[in-house]
Design an enzyme around this catalytic site. Structure first.
Site, PDB file in Angstrom:
ATOM      1  N   ASP A 407       0.823  -1.204   0.000  1.00  0.00           N
ATOM      2  CA  ASP A 407       0.000   0.000   0.000  1.00  0.00           C
ATOM      3  C   ASP A 407       0.863   1.262   0.000  1.00  0.00           C
ATOM      4  O   ASP A 407       1.924   1.308   0.624  1.00  0.00           O
ATOM      5  CB  ASP A 407      -0.904  -0.009   1.243  1.00  0.00           C
ATOM      6  CG  ASP A 407      -1.804   1.191   1.333  1.00  0.00           C
ATOM      7  OD1 ASP A 407      -2.658   1.363   0.447  1.00  0.00           O
ATOM      8  OD2 ASP A 407      -1.645   1.981   2.286  1.00  0.00           O
ATOM      9  N   GLU A 460       1.042  -0.641  -5.122  1.00  0.00           N
ATOM     10  CA  GLU A 460       0.056   0.417  -5.350  1.00  0.00           C
ATOM     11  C   GLU A 460       0.857   1.721  -5.391  1.00  0.00           C
ATOM     12  O   GLU A 460       1.156   2.316  -4.372  1.00  0.00           O
ATOM     13  CB  GLU A 460      -0.986   0.461  -4.235  1.00  0.00           C
ATOM     14  CG  GLU A 460      -2.137   1.402  -4.545  1.00  0.00           C
ATOM     15  CD  GLU A 460      -2.367   2.481  -3.489  1.00  0.00           C
ATOM     16  OE1 GLU A 460      -3.194   3.372  -3.747  1.00  0.00           O
ATOM     17  OE2 GLU A 460      -1.721   2.447  -2.439  1.00  0.00           O
TER      18      GLU A 460
END
Length: 740
Positions: A407, A460
């Site tokens: 993330d 990401e």
């Protein structure tokens, strides 16, 4: 001549009192057995005891009280015996083992690797690990505790086993490693505990274990001793996984938030219900939003407090293993969101762990995220980097996870991420790149791929940082895949336009092919796109109910046939109408509506066609796998392209983003022969209007758009059709693009 009476190994009074208070850095130097002067001195801390006896296999030796609850006994001989402590409080007598008679459970090699930041199985050394020892007086089971707290003056373990009073479980410092250690006999799996740390400021702080393998259910914050007894049944899956490259195979991912897919389910409930649902839909993988323990459910798991503990909200860590096992046995891979970019400031967790900035960077311009109110890890500190790299391998190895989606990578890469001038500090070369974070990501990816063949690391990353999926040997970050945020943003912005206006935005839907091979991409429609006022996909589509659902079916066909892997957030498989909220279940009642059921049927069939058509996934990351057949039909809101794979039939895709059908549109084809219509998102079975091509078209020797072959077809409104050649064609000019 009479032999001299042995004397106890001397200890000064101040040290004894510090030990009795549980505030001494090396309690094992005082407590436990020590050989000297012809006898073994055994000291034990037993406050409020009326009498204490040391029991060996051969004798019982009465102890005397020295000071503040410390009792002392002299056992004849020069060898430390196996022994127990018999303690009497009033009329109650118990026999207990002595934590201070055990050698350190953290060996010198382990300590060296921790200092160097290279201990790849850190969880086997630090944290709480259940162990057993054999001796003359029987087997002893207990838990070894170890924690890194280099700036502490003293550390002790507190828990329900000592009424949260830690003086009797003070830990020893293992020198310059910064590790504190204690083996505590009798403490078994299920015990709740924390570390109580005396900082340099003289204050005691109770902290959850950074490497706890289990926790209490939030909002309770204690760590829990865990011993896994799970027996895996996914050997066939793991063996096959190790032999394949997941980056070049078919991959369609169902993203799920475990707490709100269906509220109230445990890991074991999900193991059956979620597996059945994903298997029915035909996805190849499940991606779980973060499952590591987090104090605030509203963070969706993205503010982690216990990186090594699956959240206890849904059960025991072995129950989470069961969920992964069930998915594997059904042939479904498991990806987990991993959040090394930041952590919350809760005072009982990682923040200011030993009274200093330990896990976080001490410079607030480098160590805090202004947007999220969180701390940033000190990626340049070896022990902190080790904590995170080992955590990645922990999930992959202990829970058989097939991939980690990392993330907020951009927030780690840039020192000025979400900061104004004056709020960030340049690197040593004056640049904005976070060199420590770059090195950390490279090490994590290299370690993960080396230790666990067949897994994938997914970034990401929302910027144009070069080389995210390039190998570390070539200076890249070393990820296997990267989320294509540009494709997602352009596509959803384009589809939000009324069909009549889309002709003016045609470049937005074709632009993704300009950079499609700059990285190895995943095409996501993730949870971030259906929250925070954005609305569900259904709400973002223009038109009436029928048009919205047709547009969604057409979008999925475009997404599944575009180069790259696919990811779809839960609820969108049946076109959930409302925005996602973590506090309630998905709107499963919509499946009572045949048109919403039609969207799910369309996605199920699309996944089936995708898996059976290598041309749609075999060459996702190379120009050889794609050619435009018609890219500039802006007036018709139409795209046509071919997908290729070696020794496999070619697939041709036509997507119509207009609200009207196109009758008799001439489709340029790569070669002659029969082309079967294997998928039509406008099928009446799905709730569509049924505009199609009766199962197949035959190529005609009619030149069109620079092609020698073409066919007249019917193109459905807001829909897509996929044709597959009856047999592999004569080939194509690899890497070329033909615009209409």
């Amino acid at each position: 001549m009479t032999a001299a009476t042995p004397s106890p190994v001397p200890v000064d009074l101040d040290t004894l009192r510090t030990v009795a208070a549980g505030a001494y850095y090396d309690p094992h130097a005082v407590l436990g057995p020590h050989v000297g002067d012809g006898a073994v001195t055994i000291r034990t801390l037993r406050p409020l005891a009326d009498s204490v006896v040391v029991v060996t296999p051969d004798a019982r030796v009465a102890a005397w009280h020295e000071v503040d609850g410390i009792w002392c006994a002299l056992v004849p001989g020069a060898t430390v015996p196996d022994y127990r402590i018999e303690v009497t409080y009033g009329t109650t007598t118990t026999i207990v083992d002595d934590p201070y008679r055990y050698l350190p459970t953290v060996q010198e090699l382990d300590r060296h690797l921790v200092r160097e930041g290279r201990h790849e199985q850190l969880w086997q050394v630090l944290g709480a690990n259940v162990r057993s020892y054999s001796g003359l007086m029987g087997e002893v089971r207990g838990t070894s505790f170890a924690v890194w707290a280099p700036n502490a003056r003293a550390v002790r373990v507190v828990g329900d086993f000592n009424h949260w009073q830690g003086a009797m479980h003070a830990m020893r410092s293992l020198g310059d490693s910064g590790i504190w250690e204690l083996f505590a006999p009798g403490i078994e799996a299920g015990a709740r505990y924390k570390f109580e740390i005396l900082g340099r400021d003289g204050s005691w702080r109770q902290k959850a274990d950074p490497l706890a393998k289990g926790t209490e259910v939030p909002p309770a914050t204690a760590s829990v001793v865990v011993e896994s007894r799970y027996e895996w049944s996914d050997e066939a899956w793991l063996a096959a996984r190790s032999q394949r490259d997941p980056h070049t195979g078919p991959m369609s991912v169902y993203e799920v938030h475990l707490g709100s897919w269906r509220r109230g389910l445990s890991y074991r409930d999900l193991a059956h219900q979620l597996t059945e649902h994903v298997l029915e839909l035909g996805f190849t993988h499940v991606e779980m939003m973060p499952v590591a323990e987090h104090p605030f459910g509203g963070s969706w798991g993205y503010q982690v407090s216990s990186y090594y503990a699956p959240t206890s909200r849904f059960g025991h860590p072995d129950d989470f293993r069961y969920l992964v096992d069930c998915l594997h046995r059904a042939g479904i891979g498991v990806i987990v969101d991993w959040v090394p970019a930041h952590f919350p400031k809760d005072e009982w967790a990682l923040a200011q762990f030993d009274g200093t900035a330990l896990y976080e960077h001490p410079d607030p311009l480098l160590g805090e995220h202004p947007d999220w109110g969180t701390y940033v890890f000190n990626f340049g500190r070896p022990e902190v980097r080790n904590f995170l790299v080992a955590n990645a391998t922990y999930w992959l190895e202990e829970f058989h996870i097939d991939g980690l989606r990392v993330d907020a990578v951009a927030s780690m890469l840039y020192l000025d991420y979400s900061r104004q001038p004056g709020q960030w500090r340049p690197n040593q070369y004056g640049g904005r790149e976070n060199l420590d974070a770059i090195s950390f990501l490279q090490e994590t990816n290299a370690t993960a791929y080396r230790r666990t063949p067949g897994i994938m690391m997914v970034a990401e990353e929302s910027t144009a940082w070069p080389g995210v999926t390039a190998p570390t040997s070539a200076g890249g970050l070393g990820f296997g895949l990267k989320w294509n945020m540009g494709w997602m943003n352009d596509t959803l912005r384009y589809l939000s336009e009324e069909p009549i206006n889309r002709r003016y935005h045609h470049h937005e839907i074709t632009f993704s092919m300009v950079y499609a091979y700059s990285e190895h991409f995943v095409l996501p429609i993730s949870h971030d796109e259906v929250v925070h006022g954005k609305g569900a996909l259904y709400e973002r589509m223009p038109g009436d109910h029928w048009q919205k659902l047709a547009g969604i079916r057409g979008l999925y066909a475009y997404q599944w046939t575009h180069p790259g892997k696919q990811l779809l957030f839960m609820g969108q498989e049946f076109a959930q109408q409302g925005e996602w909220a973590e506090g309630r279940s998905l709107d499963w009642h919509l499946l009572d509506d045949p048109w919403h059921r039609g969207v799910m049927q369309a996605l199920r069939d699309l996944n089936s066609v995708y898996l059976q058509t290598p041309a749609l996934w075999k060459l996702d990351h190379t120009p050889d796998g794609f050619q435009w057949l018609a890219s500039d039909e802006a007036g018709l809101n139409l795209l046509a392209y071919a997908r290729y794979a070696p020794d496999a039939p070619t697939a041709v895709v036509v997507v119509n983003f207009a609200g009207v059908p196109h009758e008799g549109w001439r489709l340029p084809l790569p070669h002659g022969g029969t082309w079967r219509e294997v998928y039509n998102s406008d099928s009446e079975v799905y709730g569509g209007s049924g505009v199609g091509n009766l199962g197949a078209v035959v190529a005609e020797a009619v030149a069109h758009y620079g092609r020698d072959w073409s066919a007249s077809i019917r193109v459905p409104p807001l829909g897509a059709v996929i044709f597959v050649a009856d047999e592999a064609g004569p080939g194509h000019e690899l890497g070329t693009a033909h615009a209409g």
